[in-house]
Scaffold this motif. Structure first.
Motif, short mmCIF file in Angstrom:
data_model
loop_
_atom_site.label_atom_id
_atom_site.label_comp_id
_atom_site.label_asym_id
_atom_site.label_seq_id
_atom_site.Cartn_x
_atom_site.Cartn_y
_atom_site.Cartn_z
N GLN A 1 -2.65 -1.02 4.83
CA GLN A 1 -3.11 -0.45 6.10
C GLN A 1 -4.51 0.11 5.90
OE1 GLN A 1 -0.34 2.19 7.90
NE2 GLN A 1 -1.54 2.53 9.75
N ALA A 2 -5.40 -0.21 6.85
CA ALA A 2 -6.77 0.30 6.84
C ALA A 2 -7.05 0.89 8.21
CB ALA A 2 -7.76 -0.81 6.51
N ASP B 1 0.85 -1.20 0.00
CA ASP B 1 0.00 0.00 0.00
C ASP B 1 0.88 1.24 0.00
OD1 ASP B 1 -1.80 1.99 0.41
OD2 ASP B 1 -2.81 1.06 2.12
#
Length: 413
Positions: A342-343, A302
């Motif tokens: 990553q969230a 990401d």
């Protein structure tokens, strides 16, 4: 002197056990030779023709020696069984010459208990026992209790001794596998420690470059920018031509210097923004896997992934190492994909392969943490749970495998 480790103790016990097994094998060979000699001498003394007695003994010992010579090269169980049947036939021929060849039944019981499966060993041993009991009747027309009880006790003793030898040999193989597993675990631990040390060094370099770029931006760059602004403002207010030229020169120098400083900041800043230390370690692992196995390995990171806490990086790195080791050794996969994203306040590492897969439901209900080495999937799940995360596993026979490790990025000092 350093205390011996568990691996050292296991290795010493293996050497001791191997020595016991070698002694037992050597003792069996010597015992067989002695019993054949005794049977031959007693047969001749009992009136058997000398050429027949000697020929029976030579044939038996020759076939026995052939088995010993080829056993190291050929470990096929069927071949060993056929060799034993041939040895039994030659022994039966010796019984036809003289009943004294009953003495040689003892090695046959030993070999049957060692070479044959339990059921077939029992059948072979019972056949030998019947022939040993019947031999005196065949030659002398009568027998005694000793001729019945002696072979019976000898057969049971030899059979039990042989099965004990089989158990010892199986235990030695299990111990050898344990030693090999421990050595592999030590090698993997050393590689992991080296990888973590490299990751920590890279993290330190990233932090230092980030600090330098921030300090330069906040001090030198801001100061040069202020000088340029002040020089331009002064140029607008002055009426002195010489002062105006000097201020313009100051402004140009400040602008050129600010351009150089910003170039330095740009060269430093991407070390933090390009990829995290974890992403760099994962990329090396993926590259090594592809180069060493030919598996099509891909890493997707990401672009918004920031710097992660060190405990989270360590846990995810170990999870990836364990998963890729399984892909390398067991999956038969042609392609594997790693995704790091990553969230919010959670980071997730997904590992998907197109290998042969396994029964995930059976794995999930299996005994946890049993591998002891700390690299099993169960151990990885426990490590992630300690951080407040977890490990999800999806797989089925012939349908590949998908692992998803997740951990929170906040709450670490």
């Amino acid at each position: 002197m350093a205390a011996p480790t568990d691996t050292d103790r296991t290795g010493m016990s293996l050497r001791t056990l191997a020595g016991v097994l070698r002694s037992m094998r050597a003792g069996q060979v010597v015992l067989t030779g002695l019993l054949v000699v005794i049977a031959t001498i007693r047969a001749v003394a009992d009136g058997a023709p000398v050429p027949s007695a000697v020929a029976a003994s030579v044939l038996f010992l020759g076939w026995y020696a052939i088995g010993l010579a080829t056993a190291a090269r050929y470990r096929d169980a069927r071949q060993g069984a056929l060799w034993l049947v041939g040895l039994g036939i030659l022994w039966a021929v010796g019984l036809m010459v003289s009943a004294e060849y009953v003495w040689v039944a003892f090695p046959l019981w030993l070999l049957a208990g060692y070479l044959l499966p339990l059921a077939w060993a029992a059948v072979f041993g019972a056949t030998v026992l019947i022939l040993a009991i019947a031999a005196p009747l065949m030659h002398h027309g009568a027998t005694t209790y000793a001729n019945v009880i002696g072979p019976l006790i000898g057969g049971l003793f030899a059979f039990g001794l042989a099965r004990g030898y089989v158990e010892l040999a199986a235990d030695m193989r299990d111990r050898q596998r344990l030693v090999d597993s421990l050595l592999r675990a030590q090698d993997e631990m050393a590689e992991l420690q080296e990888e973590l040390a490299r990751t920590q060094r890279e993290a330190g370099v990233i932090a230092e470059r980030t600090r330098l770029s921030r300090d330069i931006h906040d001090t030198v760059a801001q100061g040069l920018s202020s000088i340029g602004m002040l020089s331009r403002a002064a140029c607008d207010e002055t009426v002195d031509p010489s002062a105006d030229r000097a201020l313009q020169q100051i402004g140009r120098i400040a602008h050129d210097s600010l351009t150089d400083v910003r170039r330095i900041i740009d060269a430093l800043a991407p070390a933090e923004l390009d990829e995290t230390a974890l992403a760099g370690a994962l990329r090396r692992m993926v590259d090594h896997l592809a180069a060493e196995t030919g598996i099509d390995a891909e890493l997707r990171v990401d672009p918004d992934l920031g710097q992660l806490p060190m405990p989270v990086e360590v846990a995810l790195l170990r999870t990836a190492q364990s998963a890729l080791a399984n892909v390398r050794m067991h999956s038969g996969a042609r392609r594997v994909t790693l995704s790091l994203a990553q969230a919010g306040d959670t980071v997730r590492l997904d590992i998907v392969d197109d290998g042969r897969g396994f029964d995930a439901a059976l794995w999930d209900t299996a005994r946890r943490g049993a591998d002891g080495s700390g690299y099993g999937l169960h151990a990885m799940r426990e490590r992630l749970r300690e951080l407040g995360g977890g490990l999800d596993v999806e797989s089925a026979q012939g349908e590949g495998a998908a692992l998803s490790a997740h951990a929170p990025t906040g709450g670490f000092a």
